[in-house]
Design an enzyme around this catalytic site. Structure first.
Site, PDB file in Angstrom:
ATOM      1  N   ARG A  32       8.574  -0.245   3.802  1.00 53.77           N
ATOM      2  CA  ARG A  32       8.781   0.982   3.029  1.00 53.77           C
ATOM      3  C   ARG A  32       7.610   1.905   3.313  1.00 53.77           C
ATOM      4  O   ARG A  32       6.464   1.550   3.084  1.00 53.77           O
ATOM      5  CB  ARG A  32       8.861   0.681   1.530  1.00 53.77           C
ATOM      6  CG  ARG A  32       9.554   1.803   0.725  1.00 53.77           C
ATOM      7  CD  ARG A  32       9.433   1.574  -0.772  1.00 53.77           C
ATOM      8  NE  ARG A  32       8.049   1.695  -1.160  1.00 53.77           N
ATOM      9  CZ  ARG A  32       7.427   0.870  -2.017  1.00 53.77           C
ATOM     10  NH1 ARG A  32       8.065  -0.124  -2.583  1.00 53.77           N
ATOM     11  NH2 ARG A  32       6.163   1.051  -2.304  1.00 53.77           N
ATOM     12  N   GLU A  85       0.974   5.170   2.820  1.00 49.82           N
ATOM     13  CA  GLU A  85       0.816   3.889   3.534  1.00 49.82           C
ATOM     14  C   GLU A  85       2.193   3.397   3.928  1.00 49.82           C
ATOM     15  O   GLU A  85       3.208   3.917   3.469  1.00 49.82           O
ATOM     16  CB  GLU A  85       0.150   2.835   2.636  1.00 49.82           C
ATOM     17  CG  GLU A  85       1.000   2.495   1.422  1.00 49.82           C
ATOM     18  CD  GLU A  85       0.692   1.143   0.799  1.00 49.82           C
ATOM     19  OE1 GLU A  85       0.017   0.308   1.418  1.00 49.82           O
ATOM     20  OE2 GLU A  85       1.166   0.907  -0.328  1.00 49.82           O
ATOM     21  N   ASN A 116       4.328  -0.232   3.824  1.00 50.12           N
ATOM     22  CA  ASN A 116       4.302  -1.592   3.289  1.00 50.12           C
ATOM     23  C   ASN A 116       5.188  -2.458   4.163  1.00 50.12           C
ATOM     24  O   ASN A 116       6.391  -2.216   4.257  1.00 50.12           O
ATOM     25  CB  ASN A 116       4.857  -1.608   1.865  1.00 50.12           C
ATOM     26  CG  ASN A 116       4.086  -0.673   0.956  1.00 50.12           C
ATOM     27  OD1 ASN A 116       3.023  -1.013   0.459  1.00 50.12           O
ATOM     28  ND2 ASN A 116       4.612   0.538   0.750  1.00 50.12           N
ATOM     29  N   SER A 138       8.910  -3.514  -2.727  1.00 55.44           N
ATOM     30  CA  SER A 138       9.859  -3.786  -3.811  1.00 55.44           C
ATOM     31  C   SER A 138      10.597  -2.539  -4.283  1.00 55.44           C
ATOM     32  O   SER A 138      10.400  -1.449  -3.772  1.00 55.44           O
ATOM     33  CB  SER A 138       9.136  -4.468  -4.963  1.00 55.44           C
ATOM     34  OG  SER A 138       8.038  -3.703  -5.345  1.00 55.44           O
ATOM     35  N   LYS A 168      -4.366  -1.551   6.069  1.00 55.73           N
ATOM     36  CA  LYS A 168      -4.879  -0.175   6.009  1.00 55.73           C
ATOM     37  C   LYS A 168      -5.769   0.114   7.222  1.00 55.73           C
ATOM     38  O   LYS A 168      -5.829   1.235   7.701  1.00 55.73           O
ATOM     39  CB  LYS A 168      -5.603   0.025   4.689  1.00 55.73           C
ATOM     40  CG  LYS A 168      -4.658  -0.352   3.509  1.00 55.73           C
ATOM     41  CD  LYS A 168      -4.658   0.563   2.400  1.00 55.73           C
ATOM     42  CE  LYS A 168      -3.521   0.482   1.402  1.00 55.73           C
ATOM     43  NZ  LYS A 168      -2.803  -0.732   1.099  1.00 55.73           N
ATOM     44  N   LYS A 228     -10.297   2.976   0.515  1.00 54.49           N
ATOM     45  CA  LYS A 228      -9.301   1.908   0.400  1.00 54.49           C
ATOM     46  C   LYS A 228      -9.759   0.587   1.024  1.00 54.49           C
ATOM     47  O   LYS A 228     -10.086   0.558   2.218  1.00 54.49           O
ATOM     48  CB  LYS A 228      -8.003   2.327   1.109  1.00 54.49           C
ATOM     49  CG  LYS A 228      -7.352   3.571   0.543  1.00 54.49           C
ATOM     50  CD  LYS A 228      -5.958   3.736   1.127  1.00 54.49           C
ATOM     51  CE  LYS A 228      -5.245   4.893   0.490  1.00 54.49           C
ATOM     52  NZ  LYS A 228      -3.820   4.950   0.895  1.00 54.49           N
ATOM     53  N   GLU A 264      -3.201  -4.773  -1.263  1.00 49.77           N
ATOM     54  CA  GLU A 264      -1.901  -4.212  -1.597  1.00 49.77           C
ATOM     55  C   GLU A 264      -1.673  -4.330  -3.097  1.00 49.77           C
ATOM     56  O   GLU A 264      -2.389  -5.043  -3.790  1.00 49.77           O
ATOM     57  CB  GLU A 264      -0.791  -4.993  -0.869  1.00 49.77           C
ATOM     58  CG  GLU A 264      -0.916  -5.032   0.635  1.00 49.77           C
ATOM     59  CD  GLU A 264      -0.721  -3.673   1.270  1.00 49.77           C
ATOM     60  OE1 GLU A 264       0.032  -2.857   0.720  1.00 49.77           O
ATOM     61  OE2 GLU A 264      -1.360  -3.414   2.308  1.00 49.77           O
ATOM     62  N   GLY A 265      -0.649  -3.649  -3.562  1.00 48.12           N
ATOM     63  CA  GLY A 265      -0.195  -3.880  -4.931  1.00 48.12           C
ATOM     64  C   GLY A 265      -0.733  -2.921  -5.970  1.00 48.12           C
ATOM     65  O   GLY A 265      -0.415  -3.020  -7.142  1.00 48.12           O
ATOM     66  N   ARG A 282       8.957   7.264  -6.998  1.00 41.91           N
ATOM     67  CA  ARG A 282       8.161   6.787  -8.136  1.00 41.91           C
ATOM     68  C   ARG A 282       7.302   7.941  -8.629  1.00 41.91           C
ATOM     69  O   ARG A 282       6.778   8.709  -7.820  1.00 41.91           O
ATOM     70  CB  ARG A 282       7.245   5.630  -7.705  1.00 41.91           C
ATOM     71  CG  ARG A 282       8.001   4.358  -7.375  1.00 41.91           C
ATOM     72  CD  ARG A 282       7.085   3.324  -6.770  1.00 41.91           C
ATOM     73  NE  ARG A 282       6.473   3.802  -5.534  1.00 41.91           N
ATOM     74  CZ  ARG A 282       5.432   3.238  -4.942  1.00 41.91           C
ATOM     75  NH1 ARG A 282       4.869   2.169  -5.462  1.00 41.91           N
ATOM     76  NH2 ARG A 282       4.948   3.739  -3.825  1.00 41.91           N
TER      77      ARG A 282
END
Ligand code: ADP
Ligand code: MG
Length: 474
Positions: A125, A144, A146, A151, A305, A364, A368-369, A450
């Site tokens: 994604r 970024e 993923n 998800s 990254k 960064k 992740e997350g 989002r």
């Protein structure tokens, strides 16, 4: 980028009424999450947080994001097959970042043994924000990509119906009819199904590798159900189960409890906290196997990254995608400024620039997350502390993207209904399948919007900051 419902935003009576309808519609549509208190039980569930209203998204940028997705799929796939690039790019990172180093060790070990896997499945994604230029024109800039456990394909497939109903309740039927259909959970399942088919053993199963804490299970179930509908058997297992019950035969076919596994779909394994010694052993077993891993460990590394930052170097995309100058140009157009903090003159200059003007940047680490990046004063303090230490090479620096905020209501269980100033992040799901050297499938499979209140610099839906949204193209 004003949406055509500015008029209703301050009609509190209408908003209250619409919010009640919205929550029930979300529960009915299956926009669900387990609760924080009981993350592994489905007796008590709640709606996943979402915006009351769809957010305006510039049509041209939305189309640009879709148009570049197949290019990104090719790029990720190319990187995953380029040992020299991965080795060179991650050399400084793995000296200081234990997690990336451990992934890299497994990657090298598997290559040395020789890959048993011949079918490859990528589900990624690519996430963007709409950066407001000096003249006010928004531009699509990648946050970024993923490449593991991306998800919300499931829940977002069910969100558009909820927003459609809310608009109707607010007297905006015409606008409701313009919301785009979106079903990435089906797109993901089609990729998994294709990989399963090419693996070529009809009795073999698809294994979802899941976390110990499974609050977002309904999102995964959406994809699972699409597979069951195609008569593909799905099992859900944790690393711990693999450690205890997983095995390989002489041809390195993977078995769980005596059942052959064709595809391993990771919804786990992307952060250090997912691993203890046994889980690392389980990961190695999976990677050594013939099963289609989504992603294989090389593709996971392609999503770091540090790799993202190296891609922005002049000529790098062209080198990785020989003969695809136009694809490289489309990809490059989405890049924000990215900077290496490697030891040396270039890194020193970058550190000095960031310390002088921290609000221009995001710092960064290789994580992740959500919730790991550093901003503003904190960024400055950390950089000052590590500027002369090799530790700085575990980070990259990125230009901060500054979108134009818009007003919306964020619906979250147990939270008051109040208007917030918000910014949005658009994600496009990419799916591809390769057999040997032949690309068998390469698609953009749907989108995810989002939205979060502007006071939060960082964090996604699972981190409790952003909420699900639906784009309204303007
Ligand atoms: P993670 O892997 O933790 O999701 P991201 O790079 O996606 O890391 O960053 C997390 C969040 O931080 C993003 O969802 C976004 O809200 C914010 N963010 C990241 N990079 C930038 C940037 N360059 N400019 C503005 N916000 C950013
Ligand atoms: Mg992210």
């Amino acid at each position: 980028m004003a949406a055509p419902w500015e008029d209703v935003l301050r009609d509190t009576a209408a908003i209250r009424e619409a919010a009640l309808v919205a929550v029930d519609a979300a529960l009915l549509a299956g926009v669900l999450m387990r609760t924080e208190g009981r993350p592994n039980a489905s007796e008590v569930v709640n709606y996943a947080p979402f915006t009351l209203l769809p957010s305006a998204v510039p049509r041209a940028l939305f189309e640009q994001a879709y148009a570049v997705q197949q290019d990104f799929n090719l790029l990720v796939d190319a990187i995953s097959q380029n040992k020299e690039f991965l080795e060179h790019t991650l050399a400084s990172t793995i000296k200081v970042d234990d997690f990336t180093a451990q992934l890299f060790r497994i990657y090298m070990q598997v290559l040395e043994e020789g890959l048993a896997q011949s079918v490859f499945l990528g589900i990624n994604r690519s996430d963007y924000m709409f950066d407001r230029g000096v003249d006010g024109t928004p531009a699509l800039k990648q946050i970024e990509i993923n490449t593991i456990a991306a998800s919300f394909a499931g829940l977002t497939s069910r969100t558009v119906a909820v927003h459609g109903q809310v608009l109707k309740v607010l007297g905006k039927s015409e606008e409701a009819s313009r919301l785009l259909p979106n079903n990435p959970s089906k797109g993901l399942a089609l990729g998994i199904a294709k990989a399963w088919e090419l693996y070529g053993s009809p009795s073999a199963v698809v294994m979802f590798l899941v976390e110990e804490v499974q609050r977002n299970i309904f999102d995964q179930r959406c994809v699972e159900n699409e597979l069951w509908n195609r008569n593909i058997r799905v099992i859900r297992k944790r690393f711990r189960d693999v450690f205890e019950k997983g095995s390989l035969d002489d041809a390195r076919r993977l078995y769980m409890d005596g059942q052959e596994v064709a595809v391993v779909y990771y919804r786990e394994g992307y952060v250090p906290q997912n691993y203890d010694q046994q889980n690392w052993e389980a990961r190695l077993l999976l990677e050594r196997s013939r099963a289609v891993k989504c992603p294989d460990i090389a593709t996971q590394l392609a999503g770091t990254k540090k790799v993202q930052q190296e891609l922005s170097r002049p000529g790098m995309l062209e080198k990785l995608l020989p003969g695809r100058t136009e694809a490289a140009a489309r990809i490059r157009a989405t890049f924000a400024g990215l900077y290496s903090l490697d030891t040396g003159e270039e890194g020193d200059k970058t550190v000095a620039a960031a310390i002088a003007d921290p609000d221009r940047f995001v710092l960064k680490p290789q994580r992740e997350g959500g919730g790991n990046n550093l901003y503003g004063e904190e960024l400055r303090q950390v950089l000052e502390k590590i500027r002369d230490s090799p530790e700085r090479t575990s980070y990259i620096l990125m230009d901060k993207i500054k979108p134009q905020p818009a007003m919306n209501y964020l619906l979250r269980a147990h939270s008051p209904l109040e208007v917030s100033e918000c910014i949005s992040e658009l994600g496009i799901f990419g799916v591809y399948v390769r057999r040997g050297k032949e690309m068998v499938m390469n698609k953009a499979a749907g989108h995810l919007l989002r939205t979060k209140a502007i006071e939060h610099a960082d964090g996604g839906v699972a981190a409790g900051v952003a909420v699900l949204d639906t784009p309204y193209l303007v």
